[in-house]
Every structure is written in structure tokens, then in C-alpha cells.
Design an enzyme around this catalytic site. Structure first.
Site, PDB file in Angstrom:
ATOM      1  N   ASP A 111       6.676  10.481  -1.470  1.00  0.00           N
ATOM      2  CA  ASP A 111       7.640  10.948  -2.478  1.00  0.00           C
ATOM      3  C   ASP A 111       6.904  11.481  -3.701  1.00  0.00           C
ATOM      4  O   ASP A 111       7.539  11.956  -4.627  1.00  0.00           O
ATOM      5  CB  ASP A 111       8.541   9.786  -2.926  1.00  0.00           C
ATOM      6  CG  ASP A 111       7.723   8.658  -3.526  1.00  0.00           C
ATOM      7  OD1 ASP A 111       6.727   8.244  -2.891  1.00  0.00           O
ATOM      8  OD2 ASP A 111       8.053   8.208  -4.635  1.00  0.00           O
ATOM      9  N   ASP A 156       1.173   3.713  -1.166  1.00  0.00           N
ATOM     10  CA  ASP A 156       1.433   3.345  -2.570  1.00  0.00           C
ATOM     11  C   ASP A 156       0.882   4.428  -3.489  1.00  0.00           C
ATOM     12  O   ASP A 156      -0.299   4.765  -3.409  1.00  0.00           O
ATOM     13  CB  ASP A 156       0.782   1.997  -2.885  1.00  0.00           C
ATOM     14  CG  ASP A 156       1.536   0.853  -2.204  1.00  0.00           C
ATOM     15  OD1 ASP A 156       2.759   0.984  -2.000  1.00  0.00           O
ATOM     16  OD2 ASP A 156       0.896  -0.150  -1.862  1.00  0.00           O
TER      17      ASP A 156
HETATM   18  C1  LIG Z   1       5.195   1.987  -0.221  1.00  0.00           C
HETATM   19  S1  LIG Z   1       4.959   0.985   1.181  1.00  0.00           S
HETATM   20  C2  LIG Z   1       5.403   2.104   2.528  1.00  0.00           C
HETATM   21  C3  LIG Z   1       5.688   1.346   3.780  1.00  0.00           C
HETATM   22  C4  LIG Z   1       6.076   2.208   4.999  1.00  0.00           C
HETATM   23  N1  LIG Z   1       4.974   3.038   5.417  1.00  0.00           N
HETATM   24  C5  LIG Z   1       7.288   3.032   4.731  1.00  0.00           C
HETATM   25  O1  LIG Z   1       7.151   4.265   4.654  1.00  0.00           O
HETATM   26  O2  LIG Z   1       8.369   2.455   4.618  1.00  0.00           O
HETATM   27  C6  LIG Z   1       3.204   0.951   1.307  1.00  0.00           C
HETATM   28  C7  LIG Z   1       2.711  -0.024   2.367  1.00  0.00           C
HETATM   29  O3  LIG Z   1       1.298   0.114   2.467  1.00  0.00           O
HETATM   30  C8  LIG Z   1       0.686  -1.157   2.421  1.00  0.00           C
HETATM   31  N2  LIG Z   1      -0.644  -0.954   1.827  1.00  0.00           N
HETATM   32  C9  LIG Z   1      -0.913  -0.540   0.584  1.00  0.00           C
HETATM   33  N3  LIG Z   1      -2.243  -0.405   0.406  1.00  0.00           N
HETATM   34  C10 LIG Z   1      -2.811  -0.752   1.586  1.00  0.00           C
HETATM   35  C11 LIG Z   1      -4.144  -0.837   2.030  1.00  0.00           C
HETATM   36  N4  LIG Z   1      -5.165  -0.529   1.225  1.00  0.00           N
HETATM   37  N5  LIG Z   1      -4.372  -1.248   3.294  1.00  0.00           N
HETATM   38  C12 LIG Z   1      -3.338  -1.569   4.125  1.00  0.00           C
HETATM   39  N6  LIG Z   1      -2.056  -1.496   3.750  1.00  0.00           N
HETATM   40  C13 LIG Z   1      -1.792  -1.100   2.505  1.00  0.00           C
HETATM   41  C14 LIG Z   1       1.628  -2.013   1.590  1.00  0.00           C
HETATM   42  O4  LIG Z   1       1.463  -3.391   1.838  1.00  0.00           O
HETATM   43  C15 LIG Z   1       2.983  -1.494   2.036  1.00  0.00           C
HETATM   44  O5  LIG Z   1       3.442  -2.133   3.196  1.00  0.00           O
END
Ligand SMILES: C[S@@+](CC[C@H](N)C(=O)[O-])C[C@H]1O[C@@H](n2cnc3c(N)ncnc32)[C@H](O)[C@@H]1O
Length: 237
Positions: A180, A143
Site C-alpha cells: 500500500d 511492513d
Molecule cells: C503488514 S504484515 C502483511 C502480512 C501478509 N503478507 C498480508 O499481506 O496480509 C507484515 C508481515 O510480515 C512479517 N514480517 C515483518 N518483518 C519480517 C521479517 N524481517 N522477517 C519475517 N517476517 C517479517 C510480520 O510479522 C507480518 O506478519
């Protein structure tokens, strides 16, 4: 309530009422899913290989690679990793009940005995893995927290977090990032390069790089013809 603030070793389902989030209820009930969370994580640090070998008899404790995906979403990329590294084990961590459960369900549906899901905030990973325990870390499209109302300080991959990840890698292990967000990519590159000024991480092609591992978010960004920033490092002695 967000799982972000909760202690990864506590029973994360406890603070959430049943009947509201079906994935919370699935997690509370389905003890046969390959999903590790809460108190069950307590003794895993330094002991993941033994744990995996108990469940996956082909896993060679001393030599098989142990890979971790941070932010594994619904488990699509982790499944590809698990398929292409059948002799190794692939762990994915995510912070929502739904994504952690879906990842574990994918492992079951795909009959992959080498794939596990972990529920919790990845910021607490240093409590889950000991130095040198991992052979590879994948972080695709973390994120970006780049909108004004968000604060960049929420970004997971800070300099100190990158350094902690580096310590969790064994020598020869890799760290692979895609995003990105050019600015976030630059921050991560700078953080990785700054480890005490030692040239211990240098970009190298990943042996399985021909296998692209296109994640859900990468597919979305590619469809929009947006640029993707990618780096791959191998930890040298
Ligand atoms: C933008 S999505 C990208 C998902 C995947 N990696 C992709 O490229 O399609 C970010 C993912 O990271 C997870 N996420 C965000 N912060 C996190 C954290 N501190 N610990 C674990 N997961 C996290 C979110 O729930 C989400 O599934």
C-alpha cells in the site's frame, strides 16, 4: 526480546520463558507441526527439495515448483498458493511465534502436505536458500516502516536484499510484490531494475494471476479504498 536480532539457526525458543507466550510453548512442544525453525534449518540450504520429497511423496524433486512467501502472517495467502499449486511446495516465513505457528496449523487443518512454515527473520534468507533454489517469491504488504519514529532503514526490501532474492530464483522464476506504500514500491522497483543494469527481470503476467490471492492486509486496504501498488517480475536467462 525480538526474534529480529537472533541467529535464525539458534533455538529461538530458548531465550523466551515458558508460560508467557502460548505460541512459543506450542512451538517448543509440537514437533509434528510443519514448521521448521532453529537448528533444523541448518542443513536446508540447497536441500529443501529433498526435505520436501521425504514428507510429500508426490513432490517431483527435479520439476515441481518451490515457492516462498515472505511475511506470511497467519498463513492465509500461503494456503491459497498451496491449494492452487498442489504439485509444488509452498514455504512461508514470518518472524513471530504466533504467526509461524498459525501458518503451520493452517497447513494441518487444511490437510495440505505441501505447505510449511519457517520461523525467523527473513533478512537471513540468503543463509536458507542457495542460488536458483526457488521458483517464486511472494511478498505482500511488507511492513512499510514509514512513520517518523520508524526509520526507513528498517525496511526489509533494500537493494541488496532484492538482489539476494533475485539470486535465489531459478531462471523463469517470479518475484511478486504488493504494497500500500507507493514510496516503498518505488524503492523495490528501482532496486530490482538496478541489478547490474542487466534486463534480467521484466514484468510478466503470472500464470495464476487470475487467482487473486487477496491477503489479510490487502482485504483491509481494499475495504478502506486505499491504492495498492503491485509488481511482478520473471527472471529471464
Ligand atoms: C503488514 S504484515 C502483511 C502480512 C501478509 N503478507 C498480508 O499481506 O496480509 C507484515 C508481515 O510480515 C512479517 N514480517 C515483518 N518483518 C519480517 C521479517 N524481517 N522477517 C519475517 N517476517 C517479517 C510480520 O510479522 C507480518 O506478519
Amino acid at each position: 526480546m525480538s526474534l529480529r536480532k537472533l541467529d535464525i539457526f539458534s533455538d529461538l525458543t530458548a531465550g523466551f520463558e515458558s508460560g508467557v507466550n502460548p505460541y512459543r510453548d506450542l512451538l517448543a512442544a509440537a514437533h509434528d507441526l510443519p514448521l521448521v525453525s532453529g537448528p533444523a534449518l541448518r542443513e536446508k540450504r540447497g536441500a529443501w527439495r529433498r526435505f520436501i520429497a521425504q514428507h510429500h511423496p508426490d513432490f517431483q524433486i527435479e520439476t515441481a515448483p518451490l515457492l516462498l512467501e515472505i511475511g506470511c502472517h497467519n498463513g492465509g495467502t500461503l494456503r491459497e498458493l498451496a491449494r492452487t499449486v498442489p504439485h509444488g511446495a509452498c514455504l512461508g516465513i514470518d518472524m513471530t511465534f504466533k504467526r509461524a505457528v498459525k501458518t503451520a496449523q493452517k497447513a494441518v487443518e487444511s490437510q495440505l502436505p505441501n505447505m510449511w512454515s519457517i520461523l525467523g527473520n527473513a533478512a537471513q534468507l540468503p543463509q536458507l536458500f542457495s542460488p536458483g533454489e526457488l521458483d517464486g517469491i511472494v511478498a505482500f504488504f511488507p511492513d512499510p516502516w514509514n512513520q517518523k519514529r520508524h526509520q526507513k532503514k528498517n525496511r526489509l526490501f533494500s537493494a541488496s536484499f532484492c538482489q539476494a532474492l533475485y539470486q535465489m530464483l531459478r531462471e523463469g522464476g517470479f518475484f511478486w510484490v504488493k504494497t500500500d506504500d507507493e514510496d516503498y514500491h518505488g524503492e523495490i522497483v528501482a532496486a530490482v531494475q538496478a541489478f547490474g543494469g542487466k534486463p534480467s527481470l521484466v514484468p510478466m503476467p503470472f500464470v495464476e494471476k487470475k487467482q487473486q490471492y487477496i491477503s489479510t492486509f490487502e482485504r483491509k486496504f481494499r475495504a478502506q479504498k486505499l491504492p495498492i501498488y503491485e509488481s511482478f517480475w520473471v527472471k529471464l536467462p
